[in-house]
Design an enzyme around this catalytic site. Sequence first.
Site, PDB file in Angstrom:
ATOM      1  N   SER A 117       0.862  -1.658  -0.227  1.00 29.90           N
ATOM      2  CA  SER A 117       0.056  -0.208  -0.064  1.00 29.90           C
ATOM      3  C   SER A 117       1.105   1.157   0.336  1.00 29.90           C
ATOM      4  O   SER A 117       2.038   1.459   0.848  1.00 29.90           O
ATOM      5  CB  SER A 117      -0.879  -0.022   1.133  1.00 29.90           C
ATOM      6  OG  SER A 117      -1.336   1.168   1.314  1.00 29.90           O
ATOM      7  N   TYR A 141      -2.384  -1.911  10.820  1.00 34.72           N
ATOM      8  CA  TYR A 141      -2.054  -1.770   9.400  1.00 34.72           C
ATOM      9  C   TYR A 141      -1.670  -1.903   8.539  1.00 34.72           C
ATOM     10  O   TYR A 141      -0.891  -2.795   7.658  1.00 34.72           O
ATOM     11  CB  TYR A 141      -4.255  -0.892   9.047  1.00 34.72           C
ATOM     12  CG  TYR A 141      -4.057  -1.858   6.843  1.00 34.72           C
ATOM     13  CD1 TYR A 141      -4.465  -2.830   6.566  1.00 34.72           C
ATOM     14  CD2 TYR A 141      -3.640  -0.558   6.149  1.00 34.72           C
ATOM     15  CE1 TYR A 141      -4.251  -3.010   5.362  1.00 34.72           C
ATOM     16  CE2 TYR A 141      -3.634  -0.711   5.236  1.00 34.72           C
ATOM     17  CZ  TYR A 141      -4.378  -2.048   4.103  1.00 34.72           C
ATOM     18  OH  TYR A 141      -3.979  -1.836   2.837  1.00 34.72           O
ATOM     19  N   LYS A 145       1.518  -4.381   6.448  1.00 43.03           N
ATOM     20  CA  LYS A 145       1.497  -4.608   5.159  1.00 43.03           C
ATOM     21  C   LYS A 145       3.468  -4.512   5.164  1.00 43.03           C
ATOM     22  O   LYS A 145       3.808  -4.926   4.570  1.00 43.03           O
ATOM     23  CB  LYS A 145       1.122  -3.364   4.187  1.00 43.03           C
ATOM     24  CG  LYS A 145       0.071  -3.733   4.542  1.00 43.03           C
ATOM     25  CD  LYS A 145      -0.596  -4.713   2.930  1.00 43.03           C
ATOM     26  CE  LYS A 145      -1.916  -5.962   3.251  1.00 43.03           C
ATOM     27  NZ  LYS A 145      -1.891  -6.184   2.290  1.00 43.03           N
TER      28      LYS A 145
HETATM   29  N1  LIG Z   1      -8.334  -1.246  -0.991  1.00 42.69           N
HETATM   30  C1  LIG Z   1      -7.501  -0.025  -1.414  1.00 42.69           C
HETATM   31  O1  LIG Z   1      -7.435   1.382  -1.902  1.00 42.69           O
HETATM   32  C2  LIG Z   1      -5.961  -1.169  -1.210  1.00 42.69           C
HETATM   33  C3  LIG Z   1      -5.419   0.177  -1.122  1.00 42.69           C
HETATM   34  C4  LIG Z   1      -3.781  -1.268  -0.911  1.00 42.69           C
HETATM   35  C5  LIG Z   1      -3.837  -2.116  -0.602  1.00 42.69           C
HETATM   36  N2  LIG Z   1      -5.043  -2.674  -1.162  1.00 42.69           N
HETATM   37  C6  LIG Z   1      -4.366  -4.377  -0.331  1.00 42.69           C
HETATM   38  O2  LIG Z   1      -4.859  -5.013  -1.198  1.00 42.69           O
HETATM   39  C7  LIG Z   1      -5.634  -6.608  -0.769  1.00 42.69           C
HETATM   40  C8  LIG Z   1      -6.840  -6.169  -1.734  1.00 42.69           C
HETATM   41  O3  LIG Z   1      -7.856  -5.154  -1.025  1.00 42.69           O
HETATM   42  P1  LIG Z   1      -9.237  -4.993  -1.112  1.00 42.69           P
HETATM   43  O4  LIG Z   1      -9.639  -3.524  -0.944  1.00 42.69           O
HETATM   44  O5  LIG Z   1     -10.208  -6.111  -2.442  1.00 42.69           O
HETATM   45  O6  LIG Z   1      -9.697  -5.914   0.173  1.00 42.69           O
HETATM   46  P2  LIG Z   1     -11.433  -6.088   0.161  1.00 42.69           P
HETATM   47  O7  LIG Z   1     -11.220  -6.954   2.078  1.00 42.69           O
HETATM   48  O8  LIG Z   1     -11.947  -6.599   0.132  1.00 42.69           O
HETATM   49  O9  LIG Z   1     -10.999  -8.535  -0.033  1.00 42.69           O
HETATM   50  C9  LIG Z   1      -9.593  -8.905   0.699  1.00 42.69           C
HETATM   51  C10 LIG Z   1     -10.246 -10.439   0.673  1.00 42.69           C
HETATM   52  O10 LIG Z   1      -9.801 -11.602   1.642  1.00 42.69           O
HETATM   53  C11 LIG Z   1     -10.336 -12.289   2.203  1.00 42.69           C
HETATM   54  N3  LIG Z   1      -9.605 -12.786   3.562  1.00 42.69           N
HETATM   55  C12 LIG Z   1      -8.984 -11.688   4.971  1.00 42.69           C
HETATM   56  N4  LIG Z   1      -8.631 -12.505   5.753  1.00 42.69           N
HETATM   57  C13 LIG Z   1      -7.988 -14.130   4.811  1.00 42.69           C
HETATM   58  C14 LIG Z   1      -7.707 -14.979   5.100  1.00 42.69           C
HETATM   59  N5  LIG Z   1      -7.610 -15.307   6.654  1.00 42.69           N
HETATM   60  N6  LIG Z   1      -7.370 -16.501   4.336  1.00 42.69           N
HETATM   61  C15 LIG Z   1      -8.408 -16.035   3.430  1.00 42.69           C
HETATM   62  N7  LIG Z   1      -9.178 -15.235   3.012  1.00 42.69           N
HETATM   63  C16 LIG Z   1      -8.657 -13.422   3.906  1.00 42.69           C
HETATM   64  C17 LIG Z   1     -11.647 -11.321   2.925  1.00 42.69           C
HETATM   65  O11 LIG Z   1     -12.325 -12.498   2.548  1.00 42.69           O
HETATM   66  C18 LIG Z   1     -12.110 -10.922   0.911  1.00 42.69           C
HETATM   67  O12 LIG Z   1     -12.538 -11.261   0.490  1.00 42.69           O
HETATM   68  C19 LIG Z   1      -5.397  -6.288   1.128  1.00 42.69           C
HETATM   69  O13 LIG Z   1      -4.345  -7.447   1.150  1.00 42.69           O
HETATM   70  C20 LIG Z   1      -5.332  -5.187   0.746  1.00 42.69           C
HETATM   71  O14 LIG Z   1      -4.332  -4.359   2.068  1.00 42.69           O
HETATM   72  C21 LIG Z   1      -6.053  -2.233  -0.661  1.00 42.69           C
END
Ligand SMILES: NC(=O)c1ccc[n+]([C@@H]2O[C@H](COP(=O)([O-])OP(=O)(O)OC[C@H]3O[C@@H](n4cnc5c(N)ncnc54)[C@H](O)[C@@H]3O)[C@@H](O)[C@H]2O)c1
Length: 334
Positions: A117, A141, A145
């Site tokens: 991130s 959080y 990361k």
């Molecule tokens: N959305 C943003 O703005 C953003 C920005 C930077 C980084 N990210 C990173 O991108 C990735 C995806 O983010 P997102 O926005 O799609 O989030 P999201 O919460 O929609 O997706 C995460 C998924 O992981 C699953 N999950 C969580 N813990 C789990 C586990 N222990 N085993 C199996 N599944 C599990 C959840 O059910 C969910 O479907 C994450 O790693 C997040 O940190 C997101």
Amino acid sequence: MKILVTGGAGYIGSVTAKALEDAGHTPVVLDSLLSGPLAFVRDRIFYEGDIADRALVRRIAAEHPDIDATIHMAARIVVPESVEKPYEYYRDNVAKSLELFDELNALGLNRVLFSSSASLYATKETFEVVEEDPLAPASPYARTKRMMEEVLEDMAAATDLRAIVLRYFNPIGSDPDLESGIYAKEPSHVLGQLVMAARGLKDSFTITGVEHPTRDGTGIRDYIHVWDVARAHVRAVEKFDEVIDSVGAPSTVINVGTGEGVTVRELVASFEKVFGRSVPVTEAPPRPGDAVGAYANVDKSAELLGWRSELSLDDAIASALAWGEKRQAILGYE
Ligand SMILES: NC(=O)c1ccc[n+]([C@@H]2O[C@H](COP(=O)([O-])OP(=O)(O)OC[C@H]3O[C@@H](n4cnc5c(N)ncnc54)[C@H](O)[C@@H]3O)[C@@H](O)[C@H]2O)c1
């Protein structure tokens, strides 16, 4: 190629699975449905379970011996919740990811892409950040990361594991066919809040922080269409070995952004233009921990992945608005 996508039922994971399919690849989704909705998995190959369930990861590998790489997106992602529940965040994002990486390595599944991130970067005067810039993760959080970036760097140095860390900036918008998008009941991020204000689901949109050292006092971000983020993953899996060879190291970090900084006031103006109406706006002091923000220097992604974002801010806003109209039909709530 066949790609294991952990967190593939989530927002970015489901769109990435679609982009992989679009490019002729096969995603294999592993998700516990902790937060992601089953509806986003659609008819994809799906294993419901935990990333730290080694027996399950072994079963997936046995049933799909042709998996070429893993995109590890599964995580808990809500910043304020991470302040309240550090144990759950460190357990799930750090300890469980560690189990996953070790099992992947034991299985010889050594190509790993990791979702990191932009919230890791320390504030910089120009706001444009390169991958080597100082980091100052400001929440549990963000620290999870950063820790996993370091774990991957160390594991890649010591084992056959190879890692590409993608630092996403601010993904917005939805799947181009409106099959998935933001699913939180009350999205906390700025565009979700704007869509809610525009659709009358809240009285006004609140700009939190108007005295930041930016051109108009409001926070600056690099909003990137989630479809562009998804396409960056497709490039990264396709060019994985080439990228690792050309950096001359077993792991590397790449920014995934547009390269354009947009302030909150500018975002509101673009939103009103696309929406065709004004949105009631109020102003408030910054929330604790609110960062001024950053935008990506995108030279490394262009050079190594041959990838640049293609969709505009207006495209992404239109996509988020269209998803706002559609999502009840898929999620069952507005
Ligand atoms: N959305 C943003 O703005 C953003 C920005 C930077 C980084 N990210 C990173 O991108 C990735 C995806 O983010 P997102 O926005 O799609 O989030 P999201 O919460 O929609 O997706 C995460 C998924 O992981 C699953 N999950 C969580 N813990 C789990 C586990 N222990 N085993 C199996 N599944 C599990 C959840 O059910 C969910 O479907 C994450 O790693 C997040 O940190 C997101």
